[in-house]
Design an enzyme around this catalytic site. Structure first.
Site, PDB file in Angstrom:
ATOM      1  N   CYS A   1       0.829  -1.223   0.000  1.00  0.00           N
ATOM      2  CA  CYS A   1       0.000   0.000   0.000  1.00  0.00           C
ATOM      3  C   CYS A   1       0.857   1.264   0.000  1.00  0.00           C
ATOM      4  O   CYS A   1       0.634   2.181  -0.787  1.00  0.00           O
ATOM      5  CB  CYS A   1      -0.947  -0.010   1.186  1.00  0.00           C
ATOM      6  SG  CYS A   1      -0.221  -0.602   2.694  1.00  0.00           S
TER       7      CYS A   1
ATOM      8  N   HIS B   1      -2.939   5.915   4.883  1.00  0.00           N
ATOM      9  CA  HIS B   1      -1.503   6.096   5.126  1.00  0.00           C
ATOM     10  C   HIS B   1      -1.090   7.467   4.592  1.00  0.00           C
ATOM     11  O   HIS B   1      -1.605   7.927   3.579  1.00  0.00           O
ATOM     12  CB  HIS B   1      -0.681   5.030   4.390  1.00  0.00           C
ATOM     13  CG  HIS B   1      -0.756   3.658   4.978  1.00  0.00           C
ATOM     14  ND1 HIS B   1      -1.372   3.355   6.175  1.00  0.00           N
ATOM     15  CD2 HIS B   1      -0.288   2.473   4.499  1.00  0.00           C
ATOM     16  CE1 HIS B   1      -1.269   2.043   6.414  1.00  0.00           C
ATOM     17  NE2 HIS B   1      -0.616   1.481   5.424  1.00  0.00           N
TER      18      HIS B   1
HETATM   19  C1  2RA Z   1       0.956  -2.255   6.714  1.00  0.00           C
HETATM   20  N1  2RA Z   1       1.521  -2.134   4.350  1.00  0.00           N
HETATM   21  O1  2RA Z   1       0.461  -1.137   6.593  1.00  0.00           O
HETATM   22  C2  2RA Z   1       1.421  -3.027   5.506  1.00  0.00           C
HETATM   23  C3  2RA Z   1       0.581  -4.224   5.223  1.00  0.00           C
HETATM   24  N2  2RA Z   1      -0.727  -3.916   4.909  1.00  0.00           N
HETATM   25  O2  2RA Z   1       1.091  -2.841   7.801  1.00  0.00           O
END
Ligand code: 2RA
EC number: 1.2.1.11
Length: 329
Positions: free
Chosen positions: A126, A234
């Protein structure tokens, strides 16, 4: 299309069902797949109830496509078995991403490398997807020399156990810990496990996957991945040095004209991306665009996206859409 969703009871699996419905993906038959402990569970899709089946049963049903989000071990064992019977597998785990014969795909960047021969296709991590979505068009124009990225990753990336830990901490309940420390009022510089070089696997994914997707091993990348108690989305502070100089307004124009990227950038109106507003959307939001005055040809960006959507489920389904639209399945 007969579509298997492997890991259907997980967070990404659930979002995959949502996105398949939203985008009206041409499904003639849905095969919901999960581990033995979930076999027989009922899941609903488009107003109908479906019974979860095992991996072995799913293989016998010969799906055209299998969308995996069930962890690396399951992908390593089962993706080849589906591929063997002619199913095209799109896998969200890290198991196949760095395999030399496996394509690592963000449709807007490198879907054109796909062919009928690709029976296992890897969906990038991601935090990599959102970064390369913004950087790929800039790399094309100015050629990237080095990337320094710090991520601020939602607990949703770890899964339900992490969300439960935060809920317990907020309500003062003692419960199972997804992290070695409290996540409430905290920031953990520890996403995934540590490697021998002192980086975490999450940080090295940003290094290795970026070079593979942009098809350029000369790009230097260094990353620090941090877990923060946000419920979705994120965020990344990216410092990128180019081989050539640039013009900030031209950067904004290029990003504004990039499909899947939305520029939110006006300091006069406090306009910049934030995970709380990116949550549930498929775009990659970019703001705080400014020249790094400490060294030439270098730019700072702030990049935010929903890690369960464009960071996982939506990117996976966009790959499937590309395969169908180009008769590669
Ligand atoms: C996380 N990208 O954010 C990793 C797995 N989804 O922990």
């Amino acid at each position: 299309m007969k579509v298997a969703v492997v890991g259907v009871t997980g967070m990404v699996g659930e979002v995959m069902l949502e996105v398949l419905k939203e985008r009206n993906f041409p499904i003639t038959e849905l095969i919901p797949v999960a581990s033995e402990k979930s076999v027989g569970k009922s899941i609903s899709f488009k107003g109908k109830e479906f019974s979860v089946v095992s991996l072995a049963s799913a293989i016998s049903m010969k799906p055209d496509i299998a969308l995996f989000s069930a962890g690396g071990e399951t992908s390593l064992e089962w993706a080849p078995k589906f591929a063997e019977i002619g199913t095209t597998v799109i896998d969200n785990s890290s198991a196949w991403r760095m395999d030399l014969s496996t394509k690592l795909v963000v449709p807007e960047i490198n879907a054109n490398t796909l062919s009928k021969a690709d029976k296992i296709i890897a969906n990038p991590n991601c935090s990599t997807i959102q970064m390369v979505m913004a950087l790929a068009p800039l790399h094309k124009k100015y050629k990237i020399k080095r990337i320094v990225v710090s991520t601020y990753q939602s607990i949703s990336g770890t899964g339900m156990k992490a969300i439960k830990q935060l809920e317990n901490e907020l309500s003062g309940v003692k419960g199972e810990m997804a992290y070695p420390y409290p996540i409430h009022k905290n920031a953990l510089p520890h996403c995934d496990v540590f490697e021998d070089n002192g980086y975490t696997k999450e940080e090295m994914k940003l290094v290795r996957e970026t070079q593979k997707i942009l098809n350029d091993k000369t790009i230097s990348v260094t990353a620090t991945a941090v877990r923060i108690p946000t419920s979705g989305g994120h965020s990344e502070a990216v410092n990128v040095e180019f081989e050539s100089d640039f013009n900030v307004s031209e950067i904004r124009t290029i990003l504004n004209n990039t499909p899947g990227v939305v520029v939110q950038d006006n300091i006069d109106t406090n306009t910049y991306p934030m995970p709380i507003y990116a949550n549930g959307k498929d775009d990659v939001f970019v703001g705080r665009i400014r020249r790094d005055e400490s060294q030439p040809n270098t730019l700072n960006l702030w990049i935010v996206s929903d890690n369960l959507r464009k960071g996982a489920a939506t990117n996976t389904i966009q790959i499937a859409e590309y395969l169908v639209a180009n008769n590669l399945i």
